[in-house]
Design a protein around this motif. Structure first.
Motif, PDB file in Angstrom:
ATOM      1  N   GLY A 196       0.657  -1.227  -0.052  1.00 27.66           N
ATOM      2  CA  GLY A 196       0.012  -0.071  -0.041  1.00 27.66           C
ATOM      3  C   GLY A 196       0.758   1.322  -0.031  1.00 27.66           C
ATOM      4  O   GLY A 196       2.117   1.152   0.037  1.00 27.66           O
ATOM      5  N   SER A 197       0.273   2.415  -0.343  1.00 28.42           N
ATOM      6  CA  SER A 197       1.015   3.679  -0.535  1.00 28.42           C
ATOM      7  C   SER A 197       0.514   4.969   0.419  1.00 28.42           C
ATOM      8  O   SER A 197       1.122   5.821   0.547  1.00 28.42           O
ATOM      9  N   ALA A 201      -0.580   2.299   5.310  1.00 21.09           N
ATOM     10  CA  ALA A 201       0.509   1.613   5.035  1.00 21.09           C
ATOM     11  C   ALA A 201       1.709   2.198   5.805  1.00 21.09           C
ATOM     12  O   ALA A 201       2.619   1.508   6.340  1.00 21.09           O
ATOM     13  N   LEU A 221       8.078  -2.872   2.191  1.00 25.53           N
ATOM     14  CA  LEU A 221       6.785  -2.082   1.669  1.00 25.53           C
ATOM     15  C   LEU A 221       6.849  -1.765   0.179  1.00 25.53           C
ATOM     16  O   LEU A 221       7.946  -1.413  -0.273  1.00 25.53           O
ATOM     17  N   THR A 223       4.793  -0.607  -3.098  1.00 22.19           N
ATOM     18  CA  THR A 223       3.547   0.268  -3.238  1.00 22.19           C
ATOM     19  C   THR A 223       3.548   0.858  -4.762  1.00 22.19           C
ATOM     20  O   THR A 223       4.518   0.804  -5.327  1.00 22.19           O
ATOM     21  N   ARG A 224       2.083   0.619  -5.329  1.00 19.87           N
ATOM     22  CA  ARG A 224       2.124   0.854  -6.747  1.00 19.87           C
ATOM     23  C   ARG A 224       2.130   2.471  -7.279  1.00 19.87           C
ATOM     24  O   ARG A 224       2.538   2.889  -8.079  1.00 19.87           O
ATOM     25  N   SER A 225       2.174   3.199  -5.994  1.00 23.39           N
ATOM     26  CA  SER A 225       2.384   4.791  -6.353  1.00 23.39           C
ATOM     27  C   SER A 225       3.901   5.079  -6.668  1.00 23.39           C
ATOM     28  O   SER A 225       4.622   4.250  -6.597  1.00 23.39           O
ATOM     29  N   LEU A 228       6.463   7.393  -1.806  1.00 20.80           N
ATOM     30  CA  LEU A 228       5.756   7.721  -0.495  1.00 20.80           C
ATOM     31  C   LEU A 228       5.420   9.490  -0.373  1.00 20.80           C
ATOM     32  O   LEU A 228       6.515   9.695   0.211  1.00 20.80           O
ATOM     33  N   PRO A 299       8.573   1.449  -4.533  1.00 22.08           N
ATOM     34  CA  PRO A 299       7.608   2.165  -5.227  1.00 22.08           C
ATOM     35  C   PRO A 299       7.396   1.501  -6.602  1.00 22.08           C
ATOM     36  O   PRO A 299       8.109   0.795  -6.877  1.00 22.08           O
ATOM     37  N   THR A 337      -4.860  -1.786   1.531  1.00 24.02           N
ATOM     38  CA  THR A 337      -5.354  -1.572   0.179  1.00 24.02           C
ATOM     39  C   THR A 337      -6.822  -0.456   0.211  1.00 24.02           C
ATOM     40  O   THR A 337      -7.432  -0.531  -0.687  1.00 24.02           O
TER      41      THR A 337
END
Length: 437
Positions: A196-197, A201, A221, A223-225, A228, A299, A337
């Motif tokens: 998660g982002s 998260a 960690l 994250t799709r983004s 952070l 990321p 999510t």
């Protein structure tokens, strides 16, 4: 029919809790129902030292009535914590204390009923006095009905878990909403991956990082983004959470509103700057003298699927910028999510064909938070749930929740009980006619 209330509230979260508190100074009679045995607000995420992301003024009453006995400041006064909070010198509230405040309010209100699961809502629109019948199941399995001229649905949200990530034991693959219930189990693991982002998260990752010091645990960690990124907390940016902007946003077409939400992403998503500072400082101090942090932070990575393996879980990942796919193994997985609106089954069965929809998931809502029925309705159905498409980025903002309740109470009372303030910000979003050339 037994007693007819002016309003029946379905769900008791901060929104309907505030409505119940503000109704005490009116002649309106309401009853509020919730399936839980007592007031609970995100119990699985009451992480110590984590603050609410809005100032303490965004309690359940202050924007409507600063003199209310249910204000956060009065809570501090009654708890003999006023001086402590003054010396604390923070505008934000620790999240566990905000939860304690909400419970304090709930314990004082006499129009709340817990242990009542709403299983049906019947629209008696053609009766001499149009009203709703709200059917509940008691904890002992018996059913009972409550009757209200109007209904306010505040059923909140529920964890959003993709089908490709569901069906696993909760002690192994869990949503952040269950984090504290499974934390001790996670701390005995060799490898925990957070997916998660957003704020949740970052909070879970930071909490595990602070516990990791004397443990043989790797933390990841994913994250799709693109990174952070921090939440936009600029002062002019915050004006997009004002009633004035909600007026403007609601006046747009559906397509214009959805595009506007995209442009406001930095106000809606992102991580509190203080959380990011703590995260970085913890990593920095952890790596003094060349020590390894024993973490992986990546990321640009979408987790597309989770599969169970022998003693681990395989995360099917894609680094979408380079279009590279790979498998990643982890003993435990925490899914940050997010959430989706909780729309009860009875709502779909009773009202889906009776109301207007903007698309297949988003119903039409008036500016004053009423569902738009296909026929004329004098018995209103208000909703505090699933409003982002109709009322903008502030739909889940705790401060604007009080503004919603102001408008609902004034409409029900047929007069201005609480001042409905406008012209509250420095910006405007369309040019005044007399200034156009």
């Amino acid at each position: 029919m037994s007693r007819l209330y002016d309003v029946v509230g379905i769900g008791i979260g901060p929104y309907n809790l505030g409505l119940a508190a503000l109704m005490e100074k009116t002649e309106l009679e309401g009853i509020f129902l919730d399936r839980t045995p007592e007031f609970r607000w995100h119990p699985g995420m009451m992480i110590e030292k984590m603050d609410l992301q809005v100032p303490f003024l965004a309690d359940v009453v202050t924007f409507a009535d600063p003199t209310s006995p249910y204000s956060y400041l009065n809570y501090l006064h009654k708890q003999n914590r006023m001086f402590k909070f003054f010396f604390y010198s923070e505008f934000k509230v620790p999240r566990p204390e905000y939860n304690a405040y909400l419970s304090w309010v709930a314990n004082q209100l006499e129009n709340l009923r817990f242990g009542k699961t709403v299983v049906d809502v019947i629209d008696h629109k053609d009766d001499e006095t149009p009203h709703y019948e709200v059917v509940v199941k008691e904890e002992d399995g018996q059913t009972e009905s409550y009757f209200g001229k109007h209904v306010v649905m505040g059923t909140g949200s529920e964890p959003l878990i993709l089908d490709s990530m569901s069906g696993f034991p909760v002690e192994d693959v869990l949503h952040t909403s269950s984090y504290l219930y499974e934390k001790e189990n996670l701390l005995h693991s060799k490898h925990v991956t957070v997916v998660g982002s957003g704020q949740s998260a970052a909070e879970v990752f930071l909490d595990l990082l602070q516990e990791q010091m004397n443990r043989d645990m790797h933390l990841t960690l994913l994250t799709r983004s693109g990174g952070l990124f921090q939440l936009d907390s600029s002062k002019l940016g915050q004006e997009f959470f004002s009633p004035d902007y909600v007026d403007y946003f609601h006046s747009l077409s559906y397509d214009q509103r959805m595009k506007a939400l995209d442009t406001l992403g930095n106000l809606r998503k992102g991580i509190d700057p203080d959380t990011l500072i703590q995260l970085y400082e913890t990593l920095y101090h952890r790596t003094v003298d060349g020590k390894k942090a024993n973490v992986t932070i990546q990321p640009l990575t979408e987790v597309q699927e989770i599969n169970a393996g022998e003693g681990h879980y395989t995360l099917k990942c894609k680094q979408w910028q380079k279009e590279e796919t790979f498998d990643y193994h982890s003993e435990k997985v925490v899914l940050a999510t997010g959430y989706k609106p909780h729309i009860p089954k009875w709502f779909q069965e009773r009202f889906a064909d009776e109301i207007e929809w903007e698309d297949d998931k988003r119903y039409k809502v008036t500016r004053d938070f009423r569902l738009e029925f296909k026929d004329t309705h004098t018995n209103h159905f208000f909703t505090l749930t699933n409003l982002e498409h109709s009322h903008g980025a502030g739909a889940t903002n705790l401060g604007l929740a009080v503004q919603r309740n102001i408008e609902i109470i004034n409409l029900l009372a047929g007069k201005e009980i609480y001042q409905n303030q406008r012209d509250t910000i420095f910006q405007q979003f369309t040019m005044d006619e007399d200034k156009k050339k």
